[in-house]
Design an enzyme around this catalytic site. Sequence first.
Site, PDB file in Angstrom:
ATOM      1  N   CYS A   1      80.413 -74.763  51.901  1.00  0.00           N
ATOM      2  CA  CYS A   1      79.707 -74.481  52.238  1.00  0.00           C
ATOM      3  C   CYS A   1      79.371 -72.927  53.088  1.00  0.00           C
ATOM      4  CB  CYS A   1      80.020 -75.911  53.353  1.00  0.00           C
ATOM      5  SG  CYS A   1      79.917 -77.451  53.414  1.00  0.00           S
TER       6      CYS A   1
ATOM      7  N   ARG B   1      75.706 -71.558  48.763  1.00  0.00           N
ATOM      8  CA  ARG B   1      76.604 -71.957  48.629  1.00  0.00           C
ATOM      9  C   ARG B   1      76.375 -73.751  49.155  1.00  0.00           C
ATOM     10  NH1 ARG B   1      81.526 -69.510  49.504  1.00  0.00           N
ATOM     11  NH2 ARG B   1      82.316 -71.235  50.602  1.00  0.00           N
TER      12      ARG B   1
ATOM     13  N   TRP C   1      77.147 -78.082  51.547  1.00  0.00           N
ATOM     14  CA  TRP C   1      76.756 -78.693  50.977  1.00  0.00           C
ATOM     15  C   TRP C   1      77.649 -79.781  50.701  1.00  0.00           C
ATOM     16  CZ3 TRP C   1      75.046 -78.523  46.078  1.00  0.00           C
ATOM     17  CH2 TRP C   1      75.010 -78.854  44.931  1.00  0.00           C
TER      18      TRP C   1
ATOM     19  N   ASN D   1      84.076 -76.189  56.638  1.00  0.00           N
ATOM     20  CA  ASN D   1      83.414 -76.012  54.994  1.00  0.00           C
ATOM     21  C   ASN D   1      85.343 -76.880  54.343  1.00  0.00           C
ATOM     22  OD1 ASN D   1      82.624 -76.232  52.311  1.00  0.00           O
ATOM     23  ND2 ASN D   1      83.607 -73.691  52.503  1.00  0.00           N
ATOM     24  N   GLY D   2      85.670 -77.903  53.585  1.00  0.00           N
ATOM     25  CA  GLY D   2      86.291 -78.329  53.432  1.00  0.00           C
ATOM     26  C   GLY D   2      86.137 -80.234  53.509  1.00  0.00           C
TER      27      GLY D   2
ATOM     28  N   GLU E   1      80.249 -77.326  22.784  1.00  0.00           N
ATOM     29  CA  GLU E   1      79.778 -77.037  24.091  1.00  0.00           C
ATOM     30  C   GLU E   1      79.780 -75.412  23.987  1.00  0.00           C
ATOM     31  OE1 GLU E   1      78.442 -78.017  27.308  1.00  0.00           O
ATOM     32  OE2 GLU E   1      78.984 -75.625  28.444  1.00  0.00           O
TER      33      GLU E   1
ATOM     34  N   LYS F   1      76.621 -72.981  24.687  1.00  0.00           N
ATOM     35  CA  LYS F   1      76.646 -71.929  26.217  1.00  0.00           C
ATOM     36  C   LYS F   1      76.039 -70.739  25.674  1.00  0.00           C
ATOM     37  CE  LYS F   1      76.965 -73.744  28.852  1.00  0.00           C
ATOM     38  NZ  LYS F   1      77.137 -74.920  29.131  1.00  0.00           N
TER      39      LYS F   1
ATOM     40  N   GLU G   1      71.934 -70.977  24.422  1.00  0.00           N
ATOM     41  CA  GLU G   1      71.536 -71.100  25.789  1.00  0.00           C
ATOM     42  C   GLU G   1      71.689 -69.620  26.433  1.00  0.00           C
ATOM     43  OE1 GLU G   1      72.061 -73.616  28.895  1.00  0.00           O
ATOM     44  OE2 GLU G   1      73.273 -73.733  28.324  1.00  0.00           O
TER      45      GLU G   1
ATOM     46  N   HIS H   1      80.936 -80.304   3.721  1.00  0.00           N
ATOM     47  CA  HIS H   1      80.190 -82.305   3.828  1.00  0.00           C
ATOM     48  C   HIS H   1      78.978 -81.055   3.819  1.00  0.00           C
ATOM     49  CE1 HIS H   1      83.194 -84.927   3.283  1.00  0.00           C
ATOM     50  NE2 HIS H   1      83.406 -84.462   4.693  1.00  0.00           N
TER      51      HIS H   1
ATOM     52  N   LYS I   1      67.490 -74.813  35.518  1.00  0.00           N
ATOM     53  CA  LYS I   1      68.628 -75.903  36.055  1.00  0.00           C
ATOM     54  C   LYS I   1      68.268 -77.628  35.995  1.00  0.00           C
ATOM     55  CE  LYS I   1      72.634 -76.009  36.928  1.00  0.00           C
ATOM     56  NZ  LYS I   1      73.779 -75.136  36.180  1.00  0.00           N
TER      57      LYS I   1
HETATM   58  C1  AGP Z   1      74.044 -76.572  30.313  1.00  0.00           C
HETATM   59  O1  AGP Z   1      74.149 -75.229  30.500  1.00  0.00           O
HETATM   60  C2  AGP Z   1      72.251 -76.527  30.482  1.00  0.00           C
HETATM   61  N1  AGP Z   1      72.086 -76.529  31.797  1.00  0.00           N
HETATM   62  C3  AGP Z   1      72.177 -78.140  29.958  1.00  0.00           C
HETATM   63  O2  AGP Z   1      72.253 -78.841  28.658  1.00  0.00           O
HETATM   64  C4  AGP Z   1      72.626 -79.246  30.822  1.00  0.00           C
HETATM   65  O3  AGP Z   1      73.881 -79.734  31.389  1.00  0.00           O
HETATM   66  C5  AGP Z   1      71.416 -80.439  31.275  1.00  0.00           C
HETATM   67  O4  AGP Z   1      70.708 -79.632  31.619  1.00  0.00           O
HETATM   68  C6  AGP Z   1      72.307 -81.829  31.366  1.00  0.00           C
HETATM   69  O5  AGP Z   1      72.119 -81.727  33.292  1.00  0.00           O
HETATM   70  P1  AGP Z   1      72.619 -82.209  34.199  1.00  0.00           P
HETATM   71  O6  AGP Z   1      73.660 -82.314  33.826  1.00  0.00           O
HETATM   72  O7  AGP Z   1      72.316 -82.180  35.513  1.00  0.00           O
HETATM   73  O8  AGP Z   1      72.092 -83.704  34.022  1.00  0.00           O
END
Ligand code: AGP
Length: 615
Positions: free
Chosen positions: A2, A27, A74, A98-99, A482, A486, A489, A505, A610
């Site tokens: 927070c 935050r 938060w 906060n905590g 993963e 990263k 994207e 394969h 996001k």
């Molecule tokens: C990952 O870096 C991306 N931002 C995206 O794949 C994300 O993980 C996906 O949209 C799922 O989002 P969520 O965890 O908020 O459901």
Amino acid sequence: MCGIVGYVGEEQCAALLVEGLRKLEYRGYDSAGVAVLGDKGLAVVRAKGKLANLEKRLGESMPQGATGIGHTRWATHGKPSDENAHPHKYGGVAVVHNGIIENHLELKEALISAGHKFSSETDTEIFAHLIQEEIEKGLRLPEAVRAALHNVRGTYALAVVSEKFPDMLVVSKNASPLVVGLGEDCNFVASDVPAILAHTRDVIYLEEGDFAVITKQGVELTDKSGHKLSRGVKRIEWTPTMAEKNGHKHFMHKEIHEQARALTDTIRGRASVEEGDVYLDGCRLDGKLVQRLTKVQIVACGTSWHASITGKLMIETLAKIPVEVDLASEFRYRDPLIDSNTLCIAVSQSGETADTLGSFREAKARGARTLAICNVVGSAIAREAEDVLYTHAGPEIGVASTKAFTTQLAAFFLLAVRLGRLRGTLSAAAAQRYLQALNEVPMLVDRVLKYEDVIKQAAHKFSQARDLLFLGRGPQYPVALEGALKLKEISYIHAEGYAAGEMKHGPIALIDENMPVMVLAPRDSDEEAGVNYEKILGNIQEVRARGGRVIAIHSEGDTKVPALAEACIPLPQTNPLLMPIVSVIPTQLFSYHVADHRGTDVDQPRNLAKSVTVE
Ligand code: AGP
């Protein structure tokens, strides 16, 4: 995570507090409030939602006074609402915090039996009651706060004001950040520098256990036992924008470096090594229910789906329950086999992803027991789940998920241990060993971050690649997926994650000197190199034999893997099920530095959002 801001001086402070909170919205921002001490006593104004809602409410009646505290929330305990917003007031005391108070339930029960009535679901309100009680016993505010803190176990950045002691703030810090700002005939306190940078660049960073009485004349610092302390004054040279990122160039970089704290906050109060068990607040999974489960069905997207693949390994290994993992966008359209003996887990950082929410609802409609692993309290998926296991990563601003991923893995591990203990497939002694290993992971994550320069050099060396492969086996396979996500994207380089055993394969046709290959090749465990390690050595040879350039992530002290690689990144060792939390860090930093070197918009990459709230 927070945001706290406080002021004591000669100016009217309500508007100043709100401005400070605006600088801290990154935050946390599910509710906000201010408490101002003036001639008419203590006025508290709070509002759910964005800061604008608080401003609107203040516009109707701006409280007057030159001492005050503010908070942007938060949520960790209690959904976002006006009643759960800070500051919390009891009698003539108002607090912002906060905590997490670990023993909040026992403290609250004791206060209720003593006749106290609570108006919120938060742990924080307990502070206001404890402190007011001490003041009613005749203590001054500083001593009252210190006495209250003696009863509390947990983490806090705390700021307190009281009608009875109008010209002072009393603050204390334990594991959550607090900084004191030094002004002219006024002084400040904040969770972070951005909130006060417009008023002062001279700050004192409080340390663990520090306690400060702040008046407009000065700041009196003491330690936990009340002994006087002196701490150096730091001069902040950052611009306000740099300050929001705590000196990091991007939020993503800041969030990668926050992971040890985010993991500690997620594990804290849940893993009991002494008892060899796990306590999951918000999860009412009991032995009877867990014994009759025939399968676990996980639904997720993107990074959360990669975390879920690792979660499958953890749950099947420790709890011996079959686990299926589906991409949420696929799950709901395949007529899934779900019944009342299925535990459906939805994994989502935002808790708002449409595909995941839709699949979760489908599983629920077919009779599944529902559990969410979420980072946002009160989000849509969290609200619709029967049980919620929150990650305590704090707001993740960078579009590319980092600390959400590692805290999801920690949450899955805690859940797997709990399910194993409830099903009797995991002894207390074995659980103690696993939880001990989990408790050490935040320290290992910090240790990996110390290799950032090595990782940055490798990133710059390969930043012009057009394609890149990530390879891993066993628990390292989801990390390869993963790492590839990263990189693609945020740098827009085409990258693929593959199970290393799959190379022969087909993908091996891609290998030549223009195809760098990042291989996740730690030893399987401290005790032995292991079959995955032995096999991946062979996979590295296959890549080299075709001219491929190898970037190897390997165990510290290993000599075999580095001998085969053009760039090497060492890792500390832990339990194989926990290694993904450690081994993903170099892939995050590698992708970050490649993207930064290429000049892409790291925090807001093109075409991405996001939270994908559309299907
Ligand atoms: C990952 O870096 C991306 N931002 C995206 O794949 C994300 O993980 C996906 O949209 C799922 O989002 P969520 O965890 O908020 O459901």
